[in-house]
Design a protein around this motif. Sequence first.
Motif, short mmCIF file in Angstrom:
data_model
loop_
_atom_site.label_atom_id
_atom_site.label_comp_id
_atom_site.label_asym_id
_atom_site.label_seq_id
_atom_site.Cartn_x
_atom_site.Cartn_y
_atom_site.Cartn_z
N LYS A 1 0.72 -1.37 0.08
CA LYS A 1 0.01 -0.10 0.14
C LYS A 1 0.75 1.15 0.00
O LYS A 1 0.63 2.26 -0.76
N LYS A 2 1.71 1.18 0.69
CA LYS A 2 2.62 2.52 0.76
C LYS A 2 3.55 2.71 -0.36
O LYS A 2 3.67 3.74 -0.81
N VAL A 3 4.01 1.53 -1.05
CA VAL A 3 4.68 1.68 -2.29
C VAL A 3 3.89 2.25 -3.52
O VAL A 3 3.97 3.14 -4.44
N GLU A 4 2.52 1.71 -3.33
CA GLU A 4 1.82 2.05 -4.60
C GLU A 4 1.43 3.39 -4.40
O GLU A 4 0.99 4.28 -5.35
N ALA A 5 1.28 4.20 -3.06
CA ALA A 5 0.96 5.48 -2.91
C ALA A 5 2.13 6.33 -3.46
O ALA A 5 1.92 7.44 -3.92
N GLU A 6 3.25 5.83 -3.67
CA GLU A 6 4.43 6.48 -4.25
C GLU A 6 4.62 6.47 -5.83
O GLU A 6 4.77 7.14 -6.58
N ILE A 7 4.50 4.90 -6.32
CA ILE A 7 4.68 4.85 -7.71
C ILE A 7 3.55 4.26 -8.60
O ILE A 7 3.59 4.12 -9.73
N GLY A 8 2.37 4.02 -7.83
CA GLY A 8 1.08 3.66 -8.58
C GLY A 8 1.05 2.11 -8.41
O GLY A 8 1.38 1.47 -7.54
N ASN A 9 0.08 1.33 -9.21
CA ASN A 9 -0.29 0.16 -8.98
C ASN A 9 0.82 -0.81 -9.12
O ASN A 9 1.43 -0.95 -9.83
#
Length: 744
Positions: free
Chosen positions: A635-643
């Motif tokens: 969830k945290k990574v997707e908030a930065e780079i997308g799905n």
Amino acid sequence: MEDGTEQTNSAVGDWHSIQGDLVIVFAFVPLLFFSEGIVDGSVSSDQVDVDVDGSSSVPVDQDLVGLVVSNVDEAFELYNSYAYRLGFSVRKGHQRYKGSTNTIQMKNFCCSKAGYKANNGVKAYSKIDTRTGCGAFVQFDVGDDGLWTVTKHEKMHNHELCVFNKSHLLRSHRSVGDNQLLYLQGLKDSGVALADGIRFLKHQSGGSPLVGFTNRDAYNSMATDTVKRLDGTDSNSLIEIFRRRQSTETDFFFDFELDLGARLCWMNHHCMNVMFGCGFLMNEMIESFVWLFKAFLRSMGGKCPQTIMTDQCAVMTAAISKVFPTSRHRICIWHIGENSKKHIKTLRNNKDFLDTFNYVLKYTKTEAEFQFYWTRLVTDYKCHKNTWLEKSYDCREKWCLAFNKDYFSGGILSSQRSETTNHSISRRLSKTAGLCDFYSSFVSVISEWRSKENCEDFRCAQGVPVMMMEHVKLLSHAREVYTIEIYFLFEEQFMKGNVCHQEMVLNDGRQQKYHVWRPDIDIIRHEVSFNPANLDISCSCKLICELGILCCHCLRIFHVHCVSSIPDKYILKRWTKKVIDGRNVNIDSMVYNVCIPPSIWVFDISRKFQRLVVSSQDSSVARKLCDEAVDDVKKKVEAEIGNVHIEECGVSSSSGGVQNPSSRRLKGERNKRRNGVIEKKYSLARGRRSAANKAALSTKGAVRSLVLENISKLAGDGYLVHPSSSSSDFVQFSKGLDDNVGVD
């Protein structure tokens, strides 16, 4: 030069293979040509490009002083992780205890190159010497609270550090996990070859750097596991099978006893194959081979090979003469030997004829020697009118080694390397395989070969082989310059030179000439010309032109004149360690960079996550924590780079299990390290080479004994010498006479 000898037929045909400047071609039958490393610009997963843009924030040359960990395992992991980022391997150093207790008070971890290796003599197999006396280390002091604190950290190394894209090959950074070992064992039990299981794990992990071990580690771990697997998975399964059989078979009986200690009573610069390209032909017409060879020539930038070797195919011969007019076309001697079984079967039944024929085919060194033995062959056995022998003689320049001494061939006499390549690919294919299947297998084979070459490059960079004779400057220089395999060839020539005798026959103040021979072995001597001023040297055997290393005769003269190093003009770059410098990343520009490149960070973080997952596999609570952590990080990574897409797979959970017993040496068993799988293979290979050399000496001795009387008559009161030029006559050297005479 070790070559596979297996001849394998396949529905997909025979493959073309190319070996450096020596090209080995085999006929096999869309028109299509592709060259590995050129098509689609693709690169093997084992050749990871190192990006040095410095986007990571983790320092490479961090000072570890003051860092605190909880136990010895964490201490080792701390320094080992640091070593991985920097490019060296770690081993455990000395430790100090508190008083007379078993409580550790201080412990050192040092660079694996610390200290020096003791000289235990020359063995059939010896590990390379990697020790350089490096002083880099880290010291942990253990406090009363049980915490381990770094108090000293020496960061200076006295050797080159390993480049980042080879750090995964360092010993302390390689290990075969228990789950990987069980997986490989399961595949093996199901009939899957261990090599295929390793290949799958590499593919699943994303390549050799991420799998965490090499093929050698896997083979050794499997062998060790087979020996020590006395309880746990195998033994419990066996007992369960016995119980089931006992419940259904009244005449079956078994018994066992179990307690805590009980056991139930297993040609690149490394002389490796290299393939540049592969092609498919609809037919075997001259036009098809011309198209194929021209396509290959374009892919090589218009550079023709020095030597090209084929079987006795007339179509390929015609195509080669059109496309490669400057190349030396050679015919495989193995095929000539096989054809002789059909055309001169009766003559071959005579052992003396067969020995002489094999000598002419494989062992003649000069044109004069070939002519002498061939004349005796057809005269003594009255076969000068045999049609097949006449045709063979007419094309002698294509198969006889004596007529090809001026052309580099790497010592290869047959196309068996092509057959090995054929087997490597065809064994993975079936009759229903298509072109895409072949391409996939082709890429897989190339990837494996590159991985093996990478490992050998690493091995050569990390250490040197043990010399057969200590304190010999020529050998010391050779092992520093040449790769390990080429050094062994050089050392073999040097040892032959040690038993040679030499006699000076000319000294005009500028140039010296020697006659060199091995007593009781060589009945015809070789002539060596030597200029002490500029170290120019040449020999009538011309091994330097053919193989690219100095012969035993030249090395004998060098040794007599106390030449301490090999002159640069006689060092062929293709055989040296420096040949790989163009592909290596410059370590000086990146080792002490303050940040880790992204590609290296991928390796590092993948290994950390893998160890975390492996450690959690037997605990349901730990597994749940890992799953929750993955979801949270996703969830945290997707908030930065997308799905980010992560494939889900249902895996049933299990916990616990019977553990393997602690290792215990059986009574009477020697406390000795077991030989590794590669060590065993290496010893077997040396044994085979030794047997082949003995067979060759036996054949040579038998043939020379047959012609000894003729040689003595020709020599008169002197002796015969091989001509230094392309002459069909020996040189008769009579002691006390100034003029020497050529004799036939």
